[in-house]
Design an enzyme around this catalytic site. Sequence first.
Site, PDB file in Angstrom:
ATOM      1  N   ILE A 156      13.674 -39.218   1.160  1.00  0.00           N
ATOM      2  CA  ILE A 156      14.653 -38.133   1.328  1.00  0.00           C
ATOM      3  C   ILE A 156      14.116 -37.088   2.288  1.00  0.00           C
ATOM      4  CG2 ILE A 156      15.775 -36.188   0.144  1.00  0.00           C
ATOM      5  CD1 ILE A 156      15.968 -37.971  -2.321  1.00  0.00           C
ATOM      6  N   GLU A 157      12.816 -36.735   2.125  1.00  0.00           N
ATOM      7  CA  GLU A 157      12.305 -35.615   2.895  1.00  0.00           C
ATOM      8  C   GLU A 157      12.091 -35.909   4.373  1.00  0.00           C
ATOM      9  OE1 GLU A 157       8.873 -34.510   0.622  1.00  0.00           O
ATOM     10  OE2 GLU A 157       7.702 -36.206   1.352  1.00  0.00           O
ATOM     11  N   LYS A 215      10.506 -60.223   4.425  1.00  0.00           N
ATOM     12  CA  LYS A 215      11.676 -59.507   3.869  1.00  0.00           C
ATOM     13  C   LYS A 215      11.492 -57.989   3.811  1.00  0.00           C
ATOM     14  CE  LYS A 215      14.785 -61.798   2.176  1.00  0.00           C
ATOM     15  NZ  LYS A 215      15.695 -62.611   2.981  1.00  0.00           N
ATOM     16  N   PRO A 216      10.326 -57.501   3.319  1.00  0.00           N
ATOM     17  CA  PRO A 216      10.190 -56.036   3.274  1.00  0.00           C
ATOM     18  C   PRO A 216      10.359 -55.403   4.659  1.00  0.00           C
ATOM     19  CG  PRO A 216       8.417 -57.072   2.025  1.00  0.00           C
ATOM     20  CD  PRO A 216       9.160 -58.179   2.721  1.00  0.00           C
ATOM     21  N   THR A 217       9.863 -56.079   5.684  1.00  0.00           N
ATOM     22  CA  THR A 217      10.009 -55.561   7.046  1.00  0.00           C
ATOM     23  C   THR A 217      11.474 -55.568   7.466  1.00  0.00           C
ATOM     24  OG1 THR A 217       7.799 -56.274   7.649  1.00  0.00           O
ATOM     25  CG2 THR A 217       9.334 -55.938   9.461  1.00  0.00           C
ATOM     26  N   LEU A 242      -0.408 -47.192   5.805  1.00  0.00           N
ATOM     27  CA  LEU A 242      -0.566 -48.384   6.639  1.00  0.00           C
ATOM     28  C   LEU A 242      -1.399 -48.076   7.875  1.00  0.00           C
ATOM     29  CD1 LEU A 242       2.957 -50.075   6.541  1.00  0.00           C
ATOM     30  CD2 LEU A 242       0.907 -50.661   5.245  1.00  0.00           C
ATOM     31  N   ASP A 244      -5.241 -36.765  10.441  1.00  0.00           N
ATOM     32  CA  ASP A 244      -4.951 -37.668  11.562  1.00  0.00           C
ATOM     33  C   ASP A 244      -5.259 -37.016  12.906  1.00  0.00           C
ATOM     34  OD1 ASP A 244      -4.291 -40.090  10.500  1.00  0.00           O
ATOM     35  OD2 ASP A 244      -2.163 -39.641  10.248  1.00  0.00           O
ATOM     36  N   CYS A 275     -21.458 -25.410   6.501  1.00  0.00           N
ATOM     37  CA  CYS A 275     -20.630 -24.366   5.908  1.00  0.00           C
ATOM     38  C   CYS A 275     -21.149 -24.000   4.510  1.00  0.00           C
ATOM     39  CB  CYS A 275     -19.158 -24.757   5.939  1.00  0.00           C
ATOM     40  SG  CYS A 275     -18.101 -23.305   5.978  1.00  0.00           S
ATOM     41  N   ARG A 297     -14.562 -17.975   4.339  1.00  0.00           N
ATOM     42  CA  ARG A 297     -14.341 -16.550   4.073  1.00  0.00           C
ATOM     43  C   ARG A 297     -15.650 -15.792   3.895  1.00  0.00           C
ATOM     44  NH1 ARG A 297      -8.956 -16.286   2.930  1.00  0.00           N
ATOM     45  NH2 ARG A 297      -8.161 -18.135   1.912  1.00  0.00           N
ATOM     46  N   GLU A 327     -18.648 -31.284  12.631  1.00  0.00           N
ATOM     47  CA  GLU A 327     -18.001 -32.598  12.495  1.00  0.00           C
ATOM     48  C   GLU A 327     -16.619 -32.664  13.151  1.00  0.00           C
ATOM     49  OE1 GLU A 327     -18.432 -30.383  10.108  1.00  0.00           O
ATOM     50  OE2 GLU A 327     -16.902 -30.472   8.538  1.00  0.00           O
ATOM     51  N   HIS A 360     -18.297 -25.939  11.479  1.00  0.00           N
ATOM     52  CA  HIS A 360     -18.089 -27.367  11.181  1.00  0.00           C
ATOM     53  C   HIS A 360     -18.278 -28.211  12.438  1.00  0.00           C
ATOM     54  CE1 HIS A 360     -16.293 -26.971   7.105  1.00  0.00           C
ATOM     55  NE2 HIS A 360     -16.028 -25.753   7.554  1.00  0.00           N
TER      56      HIS A 360
HETATM   57  N1  GLN Z   1     -16.368 -21.592   0.405  1.00  0.00           N
HETATM   58  C1  GLN Z   1     -17.160 -21.146   1.497  1.00  0.00           C
HETATM   59  C2  GLN Z   1     -16.523 -19.982   2.240  1.00  0.00           C
HETATM   60  O1  GLN Z   1     -15.352 -19.750   2.125  1.00  0.00           O
HETATM   61  C3  GLN Z   1     -17.466 -22.289   2.453  1.00  0.00           C
HETATM   62  C4  GLN Z   1     -16.266 -22.883   3.105  1.00  0.00           C
HETATM   63  C5  GLN Z   1     -16.504 -24.237   3.693  1.00  0.00           C
HETATM   64  O2  GLN Z   1     -17.476 -24.923   3.345  1.00  0.00           O
HETATM   65  N2  GLN Z   1     -15.629 -24.678   4.568  1.00  0.00           N
HETATM   66  O3  GLN Z   1     -17.205 -19.297   2.963  1.00  0.00           O
END
Ligand code: GLN
Length: 538
Positions: free
Chosen positions: A151-152, A192-194, A17, A73, A384, A465, A512, A510
């Site tokens: 439950i969780e 009702k659901p609310t 939601l 999030d 990456c 990695r 972003e 990254h």
């Molecule tokens: N798989 C690649 C690594 O581990 C790139 C990882 C990624 O794009 N976040 O280096």
Amino acid sequence: MSTTKYIFVTGGVSSSLGKGIIAASLAKLLQARGYRVTIQKLDPYINVDPGTLNPYEHGECYVTDDGAETDLDLGHYERFLNVKTSQANNVTTGRIYQSVIEKERRGEFLGKTVQVIPHITNEIKERIQLLGKTGDYDIIITEIGGTVGDIESLPYIESVRQLKWEMGDDNALVIHLTLVPYLSAAGELKTKPTQHSVKTLMESGIRADILVCRTEHELSSDLRKKLALFCNVNREAVIQSIDASTIYDVPNMMLEEGLDTVTLDKLKLTDAKAPNLDRWNQFLERHKNPKSQVQIGLIGKYVELQDSYKSILESFIHAGAENEVKVIVKSIHSEYIDENNIAEKLAGLDGILVAPGFGERGIEGKVAAVRYARENNLPFFGICLGMQMAVIEYSRNVLGIKDANSLEMDANTSNPVINLMEAQKNITDKGGTMRLGSWRCDLLDGSKVREIYGTKSIDERHRHRYEYNDVYRDQLESSGMKATGINPETGLVEIIEIPTHPWFVGVQYHPEYKSTVANPHPLFIGFVKAASRYASEK
Ligand code: GLN
């Protein structure tokens, strides 16, 4: 203000939601009124963090400065608030149990039976209050993942009940997000659901203070009255959250509905300023009134699920607004492209972004896309794995090293231009063991990135990695692919560029994760600008 105030956001009726967006929007409004706010998310699943989850399961894994692999999030929280989150902002059941079990082994509960109540709930309560203890925040919003009745999520709900009782109604409040569905056959919105969901919450001892109702149609005054009466909340505490065309409209919609004023009122916060959303509204104005448009191809293998590339898509929205350009992102599945159909697949695009990822699937499609962009002067942005693919493509097709590859894709290649990092060689555990979080990078004078960032040195977030193999650096550089960003501590190459190409940039980190409404990321701004130029010259 002395006491930190706590707001809990629970969800009912259905998942998806948009609790995260409501929490982030309320946080934005409270921040705009002068309060220091943060948001945290409690996730009821047993993974210690979402880092080991396939993006198809849970969407993108968001990474914080301090290297936490978290729920997406948290990306919304940072993008809305422009405030950094950390390890402490995302806690899962797995992490809670891990910590309690470690304490048990250390003998901290010696002689006692360790139980969900009080040991697990105490651990949850402690975690909830951790950020409050820093003194950095006036208000902490805690989003409880899942739906009431699961439950969780029971131990979390019980912890909220206890905290609310301990803190008192002036210091803690519960916002319950529900769905008011529209039945087209009856031509009616249904409450009702609310009602049932609020009742379920009540069975756990929690009375919702505020109801936020997701709906596709306006809630009439009568319907609001009915919801208030049957759900035990004040009339003004029934807040409508109607479907929005963009998530960035939600703070203003919540302002109009008075979600901030009811919240302030209930928490007895009397020193609020008038909300200042100037920067936010400037962004919205630009976002909604683009002067032109560009088409960007997003080449990835998780494209069926939009949430897999959440931060990239949001970064394009920020950068588009900054450039007053509408960025149309076309998802292209890397598994279905090859050298033969590439021109057709990328036709009409003004730039491509080759996405991050793991494993072999779809790799050759990515390499083909890089080649096409390089040879056709199409703006290219590699993130990456996308950067690693650019190095592989260049090694194969320009240096003539036909079997150049990443050790991730071919453990036996004789030319690993992308190598496993030294520090990764003896690691066997998968969870939380990549190179994670913020690392410094120095930018080469005269490079494109140096100009774009406008600074000598940057900090960006990592999650990988494998790395650029320095053994091939001389060859790559002398034939035209420059290393323009270097980690000053380790010497690792973090950025590559082709200076003879109009816009060809690959980054090992990254970007972003750091783009926000208040601070759109310079690389995305630069890339969109290059794509606009390409579009106008076509
Ligand atoms: N798989 C690649 C690594 O581990 C790139 C990882 C990624 O794009 N976040 O280096």
